[in-house]
Design an enzyme around this catalytic site. Sequence first.
Site, PDB file in Angstrom:
ATOM      1  N   TRP A 194      16.654-110.943 -12.734  1.00 14.51           N
ATOM      2  CA  TRP A 194      17.869-111.032 -13.709  1.00 14.51           C
ATOM      3  C   TRP A 194      19.020-110.401 -12.771  1.00 14.51           C
ATOM      4  CZ3 TRP A 194      16.639-109.159 -19.518  1.00 14.51           C
ATOM      5  CH2 TRP A 194      15.836-109.939 -19.994  1.00 14.51           C
TER       6      TRP A 194
ATOM      7  N   THR B 151      30.647-110.382 -38.452  1.00 12.95           N
ATOM      8  CA  THR B 151      30.635-110.498 -36.719  1.00 12.95           C
ATOM      9  C   THR B 151      31.467-111.668 -36.389  1.00 12.95           C
ATOM     10  OG1 THR B 151      28.608-111.557 -36.848  1.00 12.95           O
ATOM     11  CG2 THR B 151      28.590-109.027 -36.548  1.00 12.95           C
TER      12      THR B 151
ATOM     13  N   GLU C  89      27.638-104.147 -36.231  1.00 14.83           N
ATOM     14  CA  GLU C  89      26.327-103.692 -37.049  1.00 14.83           C
ATOM     15  C   GLU C  89      26.167-102.253 -37.023  1.00 14.83           C
ATOM     16  OE1 GLU C  89      26.670-106.471 -35.062  1.00 14.83           O
ATOM     17  OE2 GLU C  89      25.248-107.986 -35.747  1.00 14.83           O
TER      18      GLU C  89
ATOM     19  N   LYS D 275      19.589-115.619 -14.820  1.00 17.31           N
ATOM     20  CA  LYS D 275      18.187-115.726 -14.299  1.00 17.31           C
ATOM     21  C   LYS D 275      17.973-116.571 -13.370  1.00 17.31           C
ATOM     22  CE  LYS D 275      17.174-114.713 -19.350  1.00 17.31           C
ATOM     23  NZ  LYS D 275      18.017-115.250 -20.456  1.00 17.31           N
TER      24      LYS D 275
END
Length: 543
Positions: free
Chosen positions: A445, A182, A327, A440
């Site tokens: 959110w 990654t 992944e 936030k």
Amino acid sequence: MMQMPLLISSLVRHAARHSGDTEIVSKRVEGDMHRTTWAEVELRSRKLAQALQRLGHRSGDRIATMAWNGYRHLEIYYGSSGSQLICHTINPRLFPEQIAWIANDAADGALFFELNFLPLIEKLAAQLPTVKHFVLMTARAHMPAQTAIPNLLCYEELVEAEDGDYRWPSFDENTASSICYTSGTTGNPKGAVYSHRSSVLHAYAAALPDAMDCSAADVVLPVVPMFHVNAWGLPYAAALVGCKLVMPGPHLDGKSLYELFEQEKVSFSAGVPTVWLGLLTYAKTNALKFSTFKRTVIGGSACPPAMMKTLQDDFGVEVIHAWGMTELSPLGTLSKLKSKHASLPRDAQQKLLEKQGRAIYGIDMAIIDDDGRALPWDGAASGNLVVRGPWVIASYFGQSGQSPLLTVDGEPGWFPTGDVATIDADGFMQITDRSKDVIKSGGEWISSIDLENIAMAHPAVHEAAVIAARHPKWDERPLLVVVKKPDAQVTRDELLGFYEGRIAKWQIPDDVAFVAELPHTATGKIQKLKLREQFKEHRLPGV
Ligand code: ADP
């Protein structure tokens, strides 16, 4: 039924048998065009496998590449994995220290690299103690007269010295085939190890009509690099369906890509949103159209709806929005309509296509709250996205003792993606944010992706990113960072005014910062971490 292990070598063998004369066209680092076929690639992959054996590499050894999309890279994919070695693609756009770190973590036994990386590898070679063989991916004529790299080998000599009298070995399909790290936007990079079985199943899935929809009738140009999660599986899926492949090498600017699309009659492509910015700007500026290009998969980060619209309405190119990650090999979901959506008005269809889409068979997904409880698929509840399936990692390379997996509603084995999403009743998943990028504000959110998508629809905006800026009362408030189109004029207030009526008032960014360019990761995504660092002292108006 017969027991036939799903092996990567079976893909290239199939392509050689059934599409032997189908072309693989590559624009080389050396500057010229090269034409070969699946039959030739398969033969040379076998010769490479022989050469690797002769050099002493044994089952499980890591064979690293630092290479662009091209036929030699394809031969290394098949020659290494096919002979039970592990193909480790390294992203050459990483910092040299990261490259060395990754090669050492994987303990690579050989490193194949292209001509333009010679100066870099000359500097790095001494820091790569496990690499026994450095191979320059070129012909004798381009080999340097002198180099600091000990015993530098020439790719073409290595391959041509073999007779190809080599039979692909059969072994357990769960054997490791390749490894990809990654990009390490959070902490050190981590290795995802794919198996033969996972790669073949992923290739089947990738080719499905509701996924990338590839067939032998296609001419596929993967813009997504072979060092970015195996070019999203296209080198395998292309062999599986036996289509023509067009490989752009390092030539990824708008003009080079456009010319390649036209010359080679490309019908399908795939890449991250940033590459399309260059291509579309070039095509628009020069009033050009595509004559054969029909479909593209865009993913890796959210595809701005404005970009989708331009491709569809101005260029007649269907955009398939996809979500995935290293992944996941990487494909998880793609956005394609169901039959029941055929009668929906165009706008409603478009809203669905803008989502990240439905899971391909093989990927099971759920959204969960912070206590690990599954949330409803109602298109409104938003939670942490978790997945499982035969091409999802169970642990990272070298960390088999530390499982990243979670238990959801009593069922173990779910991989936490780090993304926040909603899923509707038809299974369309929509990413609202990466959990670390979400803003936030006063306990609520705000999706940075929603705010970026609106900014990208403004005619003066070339690229946009929204990050959280500190606020004494609300904790965080959105800050819009914008790169203007060349010669475009737009003010802060005009941009903020553009949000009116497009999103709830309290979600409208508090401020706009204009920059000459945005920082990108090695895979072409906006580097929010760096941007937050850059703007950490930013004072919002009225604060
Ligand atoms: P890295 O995690 O190192 O950036 P990956 O290529 O594995 O590299 O990135 C996967 C992440 O990219 C996903 O978890 C998600 O946050 C983001 N991503 C991928 N595709 C999309 C998409 N279509 N829309 C929004 N985000 C996406």
